[in-house]
Design an enzyme around this catalytic site. Structure first.
Site, PDB file in Angstrom:
ATOM      1  N   GLY A   1       0.597  -1.307   0.063  1.00  0.00           N
ATOM      2  CA  GLY A   1       0.216  -0.059  -0.171  1.00  0.00           C
ATOM      3  C   GLY A   1       0.816   1.157   0.139  1.00  0.00           C
TER       4      GLY A   1
ATOM      5  N   ASN B   1       4.065   5.382   8.913  1.00  0.00           N
ATOM      6  CA  ASN B   1       3.019   4.939   8.069  1.00  0.00           C
ATOM      7  C   ASN B   1       1.969   4.076   8.675  1.00  0.00           C
ATOM      8  OD1 ASN B   1       1.716   4.871   5.203  1.00  0.00           O
ATOM      9  ND2 ASN B   1       2.427   2.718   5.767  1.00  0.00           N
TER      10      ASN B   1
ATOM     11  N   LEU C   1     -19.989   3.946  17.642  1.00  0.00           N
ATOM     12  CA  LEU C   1     -19.352   3.914  18.914  1.00  0.00           C
ATOM     13  C   LEU C   1     -20.209   3.075  20.004  1.00  0.00           C
ATOM     14  CD1 LEU C   1     -17.288   5.277  21.032  1.00  0.00           C
ATOM     15  CD2 LEU C   1     -18.849   7.355  21.422  1.00  0.00           C
TER      16      LEU C   1
ATOM     17  N   TYR D   1     -10.482   5.532  15.117  1.00  0.00           N
ATOM     18  CA  TYR D   1      -9.371   5.897  14.186  1.00  0.00           C
ATOM     19  C   TYR D   1      -9.328   7.480  14.038  1.00  0.00           C
ATOM     20  CZ  TYR D   1      -7.599   5.917   9.396  1.00  0.00           C
ATOM     21  OH  TYR D   1      -6.506   5.879   8.369  1.00  0.00           O
TER      22      TYR D   1
HETATM   23  P1  NAD Z   1      -2.579  -0.720   4.515  1.00  0.00           P
HETATM   24  O1  NAD Z   1      -3.470  -1.930   5.302  1.00  0.00           O
HETATM   25  O2  NAD Z   1      -2.570  -1.390   3.101  1.00  0.00           O
HETATM   26  O3  NAD Z   1      -1.146  -1.124   4.949  1.00  0.00           O
HETATM   27  C1  NAD Z   1      -0.880  -0.751   6.319  1.00  0.00           C
HETATM   28  C2  NAD Z   1       0.809  -1.703   6.578  1.00  0.00           C
HETATM   29  O4  NAD Z   1       1.004  -1.221   7.760  1.00  0.00           O
HETATM   30  C3  NAD Z   1       0.419  -3.247   6.352  1.00  0.00           C
HETATM   31  O5  NAD Z   1       1.588  -3.641   5.617  1.00  0.00           O
HETATM   32  C4  NAD Z   1       0.536  -3.547   7.923  1.00  0.00           C
HETATM   33  O6  NAD Z   1       0.931  -5.005   8.005  1.00  0.00           O
HETATM   34  C5  NAD Z   1       1.412  -2.710   8.713  1.00  0.00           C
HETATM   35  N1  NAD Z   1       1.104  -2.722   9.716  1.00  0.00           N
HETATM   36  C6  NAD Z   1      -0.166  -2.459  10.802  1.00  0.00           C
HETATM   37  N2  NAD Z   1       0.047  -2.679  11.933  1.00  0.00           N
HETATM   38  C7  NAD Z   1       1.283  -2.641  12.258  1.00  0.00           C
HETATM   39  C8  NAD Z   1       2.388  -2.783  13.344  1.00  0.00           C
HETATM   40  N3  NAD Z   1       1.873  -2.855  14.501  1.00  0.00           N
HETATM   41  N4  NAD Z   1       3.653  -2.959  13.278  1.00  0.00           N
HETATM   42  C9  NAD Z   1       4.233  -2.462  11.930  1.00  0.00           C
HETATM   43  N5  NAD Z   1       3.264  -2.705  10.680  1.00  0.00           N
HETATM   44  C10 NAD Z   1       2.003  -2.682  10.981  1.00  0.00           C
HETATM   45  O7  NAD Z   1      -2.919   0.449   4.829  1.00  0.00           O
HETATM   46  P2  NAD Z   1      -2.699   1.872   3.761  1.00  0.00           P
HETATM   47  O8  NAD Z   1      -3.881   2.073   3.217  1.00  0.00           O
HETATM   48  O9  NAD Z   1      -1.472   1.744   2.790  1.00  0.00           O
HETATM   49  O10 NAD Z   1      -2.421   3.020   4.823  1.00  0.00           O
HETATM   50  C11 NAD Z   1      -1.316   3.522   5.155  1.00  0.00           C
HETATM   51  C12 NAD Z   1      -1.515   4.658   6.385  1.00  0.00           C
HETATM   52  O11 NAD Z   1      -2.176   5.692   5.591  1.00  0.00           O
HETATM   53  C13 NAD Z   1      -2.205   4.096   7.653  1.00  0.00           C
HETATM   54  O12 NAD Z   1      -1.781   4.935   8.683  1.00  0.00           O
HETATM   55  C14 NAD Z   1      -3.546   4.675   7.163  1.00  0.00           C
HETATM   56  O13 NAD Z   1      -4.383   5.004   8.386  1.00  0.00           O
HETATM   57  C15 NAD Z   1      -3.184   5.957   6.565  1.00  0.00           C
HETATM   58  N6  NAD Z   1      -4.544   6.441   5.475  1.00  0.00           N
HETATM   59  C16 NAD Z   1      -4.782   5.696   4.516  1.00  0.00           C
HETATM   60  C17 NAD Z   1      -5.899   6.057   3.847  1.00  0.00           C
HETATM   61  C18 NAD Z   1      -6.526   5.374   2.491  1.00  0.00           C
HETATM   62  O14 NAD Z   1      -7.281   5.591   1.832  1.00  0.00           O
HETATM   63  N7  NAD Z   1      -5.757   4.150   2.085  1.00  0.00           N
HETATM   64  C19 NAD Z   1      -6.748   7.098   4.015  1.00  0.00           C
HETATM   65  C20 NAD Z   1      -6.232   7.946   5.196  1.00  0.00           C
HETATM   66  C21 NAD Z   1      -4.929   7.494   5.725  1.00  0.00           C
END
Ligand code: NAD
Length: 450
Positions: A221, A291, A300, A356
């Site tokens: 991601g 990230n 809730l 979140y």
């Molecule tokens: P994703 O779920 O595809 O990837 C997240 C990664 O974080 C995964 O590889 C997972 O294994 C890793 N991870 C989770 N818990 C972990 C831990 N305890 N230790 C180490 N690694 C851990 O998510 P994404 O969509 O790529 O999102 C990445 C970031 O962007 C996140 O913080 C998410 O909240 C934020 N975000 C995403 C979106 C979206 O639309 N996708 C929107 C707003 C914010």
């Protein structure tokens, strides 16, 4: 995840049908590739009354970047970018001249994927009321104008705090970022430059040469895209993810010619292990991108303690603990950079996401309070708040709300992981040293409100 609707409204019969029915017709965004010019066409620079000197200085800088700079609207000419310099405005009466001169050309003469960038000053309490009104007025213009642009064009603003000139490194960095297709999914945003700190890189295309960057949650991601983009920009990258994601993490590490660290970021010594790995394997640690993040959505009323606690633990508590360990390590001292992933849910809230939302709003507060702790080392902490980005995380949202979320932005589509990655790369670059404790949205001007 493919956006079928976007494909349909851009091909053949369905394109014609969508036009006839007046349906939203998002266009595929143009994204930057190495070797492409900074801006693919002439850039118009206009200035308001009292801003002429700054407008001249901006035009000179753009010429130094080998851009084709024009100072007046020429009939029939197409422009790839428009810079509106409003730094000297004293009264709302002065806004109409420059803004309307640009307004008249936007529909016919701004090229697809065009860029509009305003430069202005913040309205602060000790301004004369007319000055504050004029300055604050720029926000309203920019945010409205961005909603009117079509064809994948965007509008963004740079707000120069007192004491920051138009030649400050972070103003130049932000100007390049907003003018280029690197900022494809950043729209309707005003980014404040707090200080003249930061430095202009020797090579704008490889600003991270010699820097060691750590990216958490990098097995897939957005995190994987961040690792790739930082490596493209010259950094040596350490990718971190949970052991269960070890195989894909190793693949990312290979792709970026970096190293992998299997680690759950909620481990009490996670920060120490990150520092130890980076220093042992690469000699230093300069950049940390928080990230890794998880979702455990529930209204809730139905929220159980474990769902609440796990989101807080991964999305905010781990970052706080890691930052403390970075700061006390004695290694994080060479113009260090922290960038944390927030979310528009942390700004506007989202149904089913109190946990979140708390964690992501927490990130915004955290970077604001962490940034001052890094200034002594020439460091910064900032956040990036993505809107809807096409990843595994959003692929799990049920079809109807997913489709609504995609269209509910000025660009009428979701972003790609690389859009977030480009924004992170800009914020960790040497030029961004004057941007301190800020949150920049990467959301296509998502309509979720504040
Ligand atoms: P994703 O779920 O595809 O990837 C997240 C990664 O974080 C995964 O590889 C997972 O294994 C890793 N991870 C989770 N818990 C972990 C831990 N305890 N230790 C180490 N690694 C851990 O998510 P994404 O969509 O790529 O999102 C990445 C970031 O962007 C996140 O913080 C998410 O909240 C934020 N975000 C995403 C979106 C979206 O639309 N996708 C929107 C707003 C914010």
């Amino acid at each position: 995840m493919t956006d079928t609707y976007l494909n349909l409204v851009n091909t053949g019969l369905t394109k014609k049908l969508a036009k006839k029915l007046g349906l939203p017709r998002p266009v595929p965004l143009v994204r930057w590739k190495p070797g492409q010019p900074l801006v693919a066409g002439p850039v118009l620079v206009v200035g308001s009354e009292h801003s002429e000197k700054d407008a001249d200085a901006v035009a000179t800088t753009l010429l130094e970047w080998d851009l084709d700079v024009r100072r007046t609207v020429e009939p029939g000419q197409r422009y790839a970018g428009v810079v509106v310099v409003l730094t000297g405005i004293q009264h709302p009466d002065e806004l109409g001249g420059p803004v309307l001169s640009v307004g008249g050309m936007l529909r016919e003469q701004l090229a697809p994927a065009g860029r509009v960038v305003t430069l202005s000053r913040p309205a602060v309490a000790d301004d004369a009321p007319a000055v504050a009104a004029a300055r604050q007025g720029v926000d309203g213009i920019l945010r409205s104008l961005a909603k009117e642009l079509r064809g994948g064009s965007t509008g963004n603003g740079i707000v120069l705090s007192d004491g920051v000139g138009v030649g400050a490194p972070s103003v130049l960095g932000a100007l390049r970022f907003f003018l280029s297709t690197r900022s494809a999914f950043v729209d309707g945003q005003l980014l404040t430059v707090d200080s003249p700190a930061g430095s202009v890189p020797q090579d704008w295309e490889r600003p991270l040469v010699g820097r060691v960057a750590v990216v958490t949650g990098a097995a897939r991601g957005i995190g994987a895209a961040i690792a790739e983009t930082l490596a493209r920009d010259g950094a040596t990258v350490v990718v971190v993810d949970v052991p269960a994601a070890g195989e894909s993490l190793a693949q990312v590490a290979n792709r970026v010619r970096g190293t992998a660290l299997q680690l759950d970021i909620t481990a009490p010594d996670a920060g120490e292990r990150i520092v130890e790995h980076a220093v042992k394997r690469h000699g230093r640690i300069d950049v940390v991108v928080h990230n890794a993040g998880i979702l455990r959505d529930k209204l809730l009323a139905n929220m159980k303690r474990d769902r609440w606690d796990s989101v807080i633990a991964v999305n905010i508590a781990a970052q706080l603990r890691i930052n403390e360990q970075l700061l006390t390590s004695g290694e994080f001292t060479h113009e260090p950079r922290i960038v944390s992933l927030a979310s528009t849910s942390g700004i506007a809230g989202n149904r089913g996401q109190t946990n979140y939302g708390a964690s992501k709003a927490g990130v915004i507060g955290m970077v604001r309070a962490t940034a001052p702790l890094l200034t002594a080392f020439g460091g910064t902490a900032n956040a990036v708040a993505p809107g809807f980005i096409e990843t595994d995380m959003t692929a799990r949202i049920p079809r109807v709300p997913r489709e609504v979320a995609r269209r509910a932005s000025s660009l009428q589509q979701g972003g790609k992981p690389v859009d977030v990655a480009e924004t992170v790369a800009f914020l960790v670059s040497p030029a961004a040293g004057g941007i301190v404790g800020r949150t920049l949205r990467v959301c296509g001007q998502n309509l979720v409100g504040q």
